[in-house]
Design a protein around this motif. Sequence first.
Motif, PDB file in Angstrom:
ATOM      1  N   LYS A  13      33.236  28.584  24.405  1.00  7.91           N
ATOM      2  CA  LYS A  13      32.218  28.456  25.448  1.00  7.91           C
ATOM      3  C   LYS A  13      31.032  27.594  25.032  1.00  7.91           C
ATOM      4  O   LYS A  13      30.026  27.546  25.737  1.00  7.91           O
ATOM      5  CB  LYS A  13      31.708  29.852  25.822  1.00  7.91           C
ATOM      6  N   GLN A  42      30.174  22.989  26.681  1.00  2.00           N
ATOM      7  CA  GLN A  42      30.038  22.605  28.085  1.00  2.00           C
ATOM      8  C   GLN A  42      29.135  21.388  28.307  1.00  2.00           C
ATOM      9  O   GLN A  42      29.265  20.699  29.324  1.00  2.00           O
ATOM     10  CB  GLN A  42      29.518  23.794  28.899  1.00  2.00           C
ATOM     11  N   THR A  85      39.110  26.048  29.132  1.00  2.00           N
ATOM     12  CA  THR A  85      37.821  26.183  29.816  1.00  2.00           C
ATOM     13  C   THR A  85      37.499  24.957  30.674  1.00  2.00           C
ATOM     14  O   THR A  85      36.461  24.925  31.342  1.00  2.00           O
ATOM     15  CB  THR A  85      36.677  26.388  28.806  1.00  2.00           C
ATOM     16  N   ARG A 101      25.973  25.225  20.845  1.00  2.00           N
ATOM     17  CA  ARG A 101      25.496  25.260  22.225  1.00  2.00           C
ATOM     18  C   ARG A 101      24.072  24.712  22.353  1.00  2.00           C
ATOM     19  O   ARG A 101      23.793  23.889  23.225  1.00  2.00           O
ATOM     20  CB  ARG A 101      25.567  26.692  22.747  1.00  2.00           C
TER      21      ARG A 101
END
Length: 480
Positions: free
Chosen positions: A396, A399, A434, A360
Motif C-alpha cells: 500500500k 500509490q 493494488t 509512503r
Amino acid sequence: MNFSEGIDRMQSSKVSLEKQFNYRPLRGHCVYFIGIGGVGMSAVARILINEGCIVAGSDVRTSSLTSTLEEMGAKINTKQDGSLMPAETDMVVVSASISEDNPDLKTARKLGIKVVKYSQILGSLMKEKRGIAISGTHGKTTTSAMISTILKTAGLDPTFVIGGEVPDIGGNAHLGKGNLFVAEACEYDRSFLNLTPQVGVITNIEEDHLDYYENIEKIINAFGDFASSISKNGLLVINNRDDNTAIAVKRAHCKVETYSLDISSDWCGEVISGGSGINRFKVFHKGKFFDNFLLKIPGAHNVLNALAATAVCTFIGVDRDSIRTALASFTGANRRFQIIGVKNDITVIDDYAHHPTEIRVTLKAARELYPAKRIWCVFQPHQYSRTRHLLKGFTKSFQNADKVILADIYAARDNDYEKTAMHSVKLYEEIRNTGVDVQYIPQLCDIVHVLSSRVKRDDVVVTMGAGDVWKVSYDLVSIL
C-alpha cells in the motif's frame, strides 16, 4: 576533557569502562571492528582514531565510509576470514549484524580478546559527556543531524554519531571539544539501552525488526525501557500523535515535552507552504508563537523532525536565532531525499526508505514537490524477514508513484528459512494487485539499462532501500 583523560577519571568511578569491558582503549592501543563499514561502526572508529587509537577492521563490502577510514590510517580488509586480525589487537567491537559463526569473531574468541558490542562502546563514550539520544522507527538520522547542526552552529562543538553522512557538518561522526554527545539510538537488539542520555527523543514507534522483537508489544516495551533510562533531571521529547509512543512514555521518570502539527502539543508546527521543496512553517511553544522557520528539505515529516530538534536544543539552552539559522541552512543527510543529479531535465533522487511508512511519506513528498511529473520508484526490499512481516504494508506504499521497479531483496541478518519463505516476486504480485504499474527486474545493472532507455524529459526517478540500490541512481546519472 579528552577521551583518555575521561577514562582515567572513570577508573575511580563506580561505573568504569574498565569494569564494563576489562579494557581501557587508551592512545596507542589497537581496536578491531568487525563490520567496520556500517554507518555507526565507522562513526565510532573515526572517534577512536581521532583519540589516538590504532584502528583496524573488516567488512565484506567497501564503501566511501571505509575509504575515509583508510585515509585516516585504519587498516581494513574484506576477507573477514579471521586471518588478518592484527596480533596486537586489544579489543574487538562487533556490530549487531555479526553472528557468532563469523570467522573474525571466532578468532577473537579463540585468542581470548575482549569482545564488546558497538552499542556498549558508544554508551561508554556517552557517559563522559551530556548525552542526547534520538530514537524511533523513522526520522532518527535526520533529527540527529538537525540537532548536531544546530549545536555546531551555536558554537557548542558537540561530539556526534549519526546513522548517515551529513556533509554540512563533516560526515557521520565528530569528536567535539564541547560537553554534548549526540547519538542516533537504534532499537534493534535493544542496543539503545546501552546508552545513558540526559535528553532523549522518540520520533515514533512502529513494527520493525520483527526478526528480533516478534511483535509490537515487545517493541513498545523496549522503548518504555529507553524512556525510563533518561535521567530524572533530563528531558524526553515525543511525537504527540503516535499511540505506541504514548504507551512507552508512561515509563519515563523525567520531564516530557510533546511535538506535532496539533496545537495541543507543547511544540506545534503550522505549515505555511511546502509544495516548492522549501518548508515554511510557524512554531508555537505551549500555545505561544515561538518563531518562523524555513527548511530546504521537503515533506511534513521533516517539519516534525525540526520540531523535535527545536525542543531538544531549546532545553539545552540554544537561542532561537541559532536554531532558525541552522535549520534554514540544513540540506539534509545523504540518502535522505538526496538529489543525485539532474540530466536532460530528468531528476534522480536517492533515499534510504526501507519501511512501508518511510516509502509512503517519501513518495508523498516527491508528489508534492513534482505534482505534474511522472515519478519512477526503484525499490530494493531490505531483508527477507522484514519483507515477509510487513508485506501488506509494502503493497500500500507506492500509490504516489507512476511506475515502480522492484529489485531482488537485499539480504541482511536473514537465515535460510527467511530466504526461502519470501521472494521479491511475491511482493511484486501483491503490489500489482493494488493497480500500481510495477515491474520486477532482479538485478540493479539491468534496472539501470531499462531506465536509461525509458525515462523521458521531466521524469523523476527515486531509488529507495537500505541496501545498495543507491548505485542505480549514480549509474543512471552517469549514463543520461
